[in-house]
Motif scaffolding. Structure first.
Motif: not given
Length: 698
Positions: A103-109
């Motif tokens: 899903d969205n932003h799952a591994f963001y940053n």
């Protein structure tokens, strides 16, 4: 604040507010936090009590299922922001068959994430899913993923990426600021690709082929790609927006295949260096249109080319409303395995052009699609790394010197319809100087004649020519094929072995001790009973035929078994039956030479059975019943047609009686008159013929 930063701030703030509005995680089990999203299904999420998300560290392995309060749940999704801001996360392993969505932003940053596997069950990857993972240098997106959200791979450390053919949607800024990205392969399956800033500041990218179907190259799509040298624009593009190639100062080749020059936002779509230094390549038929079009006419060099589009690094020229010709590769030094497909952008690929792969010495294997009919002059001349080659059945023409100097070529297969030609005054010499050829398979039963040698003298001497079963003699007696010193038949089935040349009988064998393909000391291939050395066993071979009166069954056979040398008692029995009635049987003490057995049929459908039965005593493995060259020979005359008029009736009886009484053979077919098949013609034949006329059968 600039517009770009304002936009990103708004997107992130919106996403954050939406995420924070979600209720706390539903439960935690050792290692992970979970939200329940359906009946017995959960998603991995973050610790909702931590406002900075940073919930996981190290190398983690997501389970297939998790049990909580006695209920077992399938883990099917990586939820929104699940691993967001995990600065200690280094690797993630997902189960192979349950996760369907990232899903969205799952591994963001995740600044230290170096490894993640995406299982084949995943179909969707959300917005910003891997954004700002600078140590993530490689990723495999599996076939099955259909959607990649915007910025999904932005600011990663990726160097090479292949997007699979299952993907139909890719959002904007997909590879935004991927400064290490050198090569990306995009599929033709994409029907919705938002190119807005998709490759902005990809400073290591050297070439790009924009997928067929893209209609607009949006603003800043390749802005700042300072290493970009080659760009290919498909026929479908109609517009190129502001700054699409701004800063692409290294451009050397722009290939645009739109038949109408796409509209350019302004004269700054390309940098001034590109107009001065890059070569614009367009279809020859519309070269003048580009030379007159706003923006395009600024290119100092505009060349017409003999192809109309590029697909998977191959150039194609449209030859009709439904067909194209493969002109060759786009790469200067193509290498490895290559595939010329059956179709390209809806066109049938029916031709490989002259010199298409000339001197492509690093190509090691090549597969040609089944719709190709023509291989042009010198098409693969000098492909010295090529080791194997199959020319498909559909090919009916191969031009001269097509494979000359393919010095590593070891084996070739020539389709059953192939014919070679020496038109235009060129010597045929198709496979000359292919010094390593050791196996040639030609699938045509007819050994078509050619008038100049195709191969080197050493190939004729050292290579094996494989041809369809029972057609060896055709090749031995046909010009230039007969120069091969070793011609062998391809026997893949009992039908191949047992049918005489031109035969089409179908044979079946018992599941217990089936008949097998064998070869005798002289190199003759035959069918052999499969129960040698097995006591009290039977191996059966069978076929069914429909024949006219007088058809002869000719069978070449031999056998080995046990019988008493003194009494002649047969212990191991070779038996032939027609419709369950024994026609002949015998046993032998030693292998016999090949002999021919004959049986004459009555009209109708008959089942023929050959069997080899072993007794319970002496059982050498070498015992067998062998058969080859089964042939149905049409009758030369109709039994009982004494007057030779094509039918059997009372007139034949009259003629036969007259011959028996007078001896006058004028107008008498004596072979047909031997109606009782006992030899000679006498009153017994008259009796048999009268019975035939009265009853309709012998």
């Amino acid at each position: 604040m600039n517009r770009k930063l304002l936009f990103k701030t708004f997107v992130l703030a919106t996403a954050l507010s939406c995420t924070m509005g979600v209720h706390a995680h539903d439960f935690a089990e050792p290692g992970f936090y979970y939200n329940i999203i359906g009946t017995n299904t959960v998603e991995v999420t973050y610790n909702s009590s931590n406002p900075n998300y940073n919930s996981y560290t190290g190398s983690v392995s997501i389970p297939t299922t998790v049990t909580h309060d006695g209920v077992t749940y399938n883990v099917t999704r990586i939820g929104n922001s699940a691993f967001r801001n995990c600065d200690g996360l280094t690797a993630v392993s997902m189960p192979n068959n349950t996760i369907t969505k990232i899903d969205n932003h799952a591994f963001y940053n995740c600044p230290n994430l170096t490894s993640v596997n995406i299982p084949y069950s995943v179909t969707s990857i959300g917005n910003f899913a891997f954004y700002n993972c600078p140590k993530l240098t490689s990723i495999s997106i599996p076939y099955g993923v259909t959607s990649l959200g915007y910025d999904a791979l932005g600011k990663t450390g990726l160097t090479y990426v292949t997007i699979p053919n299952s993907v139909t949607y890719m959002g904007s800024e997909m590879f935004y600021c991927c400064t290490s990205l050198q090569k990306v392969t995009l599929p033709e399956s994409i029907t919705n690709f938002d190119l807005m800033r998709s490759f902005k500041d990809c400073t290591s990218l050297t070439s790009i082929v924009i997928p067929y179907g893209v209609t607009t190259i949006k603003a800043d799509a390749f802005n700042g790609c300072t290493s970009l040298k080659d760009v290919t624009i498909p026929r479908t593009v109609t517009a190129i927006n502001q700054g699409a190639f701004a800063g692409c100062t290294a451009l050397t080749t722009v290939s645009c295949f739109a038949t109408t020059p796409p509209s350019l936002y302004n004269n700054n779509v390309f940098p001034s260096e590109a107009y001065s230094n890059a070569k614009l390549q367009v279809p020859s038929a519309v070269q003048s249109a580009y030379q007159a079009a706003d923006g395009w006419k600024l290119f100092n060099t505009i060349n017409g080319v003999d192809y109309d589009f590029v697909l998977h690094n191959l150039k194609y020229a449209i030859t009709s409303s439904t067909t194209v010709k493969c002109v060759g590769p786009t790469l200067n030094s193509p290498s490895g395995s290559w595939y010329i497909p059956e179709t390209a952008l809806g066109y049938d690929v029916t031709e490989i052009g002259q010199q298409a792969f000339l001197n492509c010495k690093d190509i090691t294997s090549l597969e040609i699609g089944s719709k190709v009919k023509t291989i042009g002059l010198a098409a693969f001349y000098g492909c010295s790394g090529l080791t194997t080659m199959t020319i498909p059945d559909a090919v009916t023409y191969v031009g001269g010197i097509a494979f000359m100097y393919c010095t590593s070529l070891e084996s070739i297969t020539i389709g059953k319809n192939c014919r070679f030609n020496n038109s235009a005054g060129w010597s045929l010499n198709i496979f000359q100087y292919c010094s390593n050829l050791r196996s040639i398979t030609c699938l045509s039963k007819d050994a078509w004649e050619f008038h100049e040698p195709m191969f080197d003298a050493s190939t004729y001497e050292n290579a094996v020519l494989w041809v369809p079963a029972k057609s060896e003699s055709n090749y031995w007696h046909t010009n230039y094929w007969n120069k091969f010193t070793n011609i062998k038949g391809i026997y893949n089935s009992l039908d191949d072995v047992l049918n005489a040349e031109g035969g089409n009988l179908h044979f079946t064998t018992s599941s217990d001790y089936p008949w097998v393909i064998a070869m005798d000391d002289n190199g003759d291939v035959y069918a052999k009973s499969g129960n040698g050395g097995v006591s009290s066993s039977t191996s059966i071979l069978q076929t069914t035929v429909t024949v006219e009166e007088g058809t002869r069954l000719l069978v070449t056979l031999r056998a080995r078994g046990e019988q008493s040398s003194s009494s002649g008692t047969i212990y191991d029995k070779c038996l032939c039956e027609v419709d369950g009635v024994e026609i002949y049987s015998y046993g032998v003490l030693f292998p016999t030479s090949w002999g021919v057995n004959c049986h004459v049929f009555t009209a109708g459908t008959h089942t023929i059975t050959w069997s080899y039965t072993k007794d319970s005593s002496v059982n050498p493995e070498g015992d067998y019943f062998g058969i080859m060259e089964v042939e149905l020979e049409a009758p030369e005359f109709l039994r009982g047609d004494v007057n030779n008029n094509g039918q059997v009736d009372i007139n034949d009886v009259t003629v036969l009686i007259n011959f028996v009484l007078s001896g006058d053979s004028t107008g008498v077919n004596l072979e047909a008159a031997n109606t009782d098949q006992q030899g000679g013609v006498d009153i017994n034949d008259v009796t048999a013929l009268i019975a035939r006329v009265l009853t309709g059968s012998w």
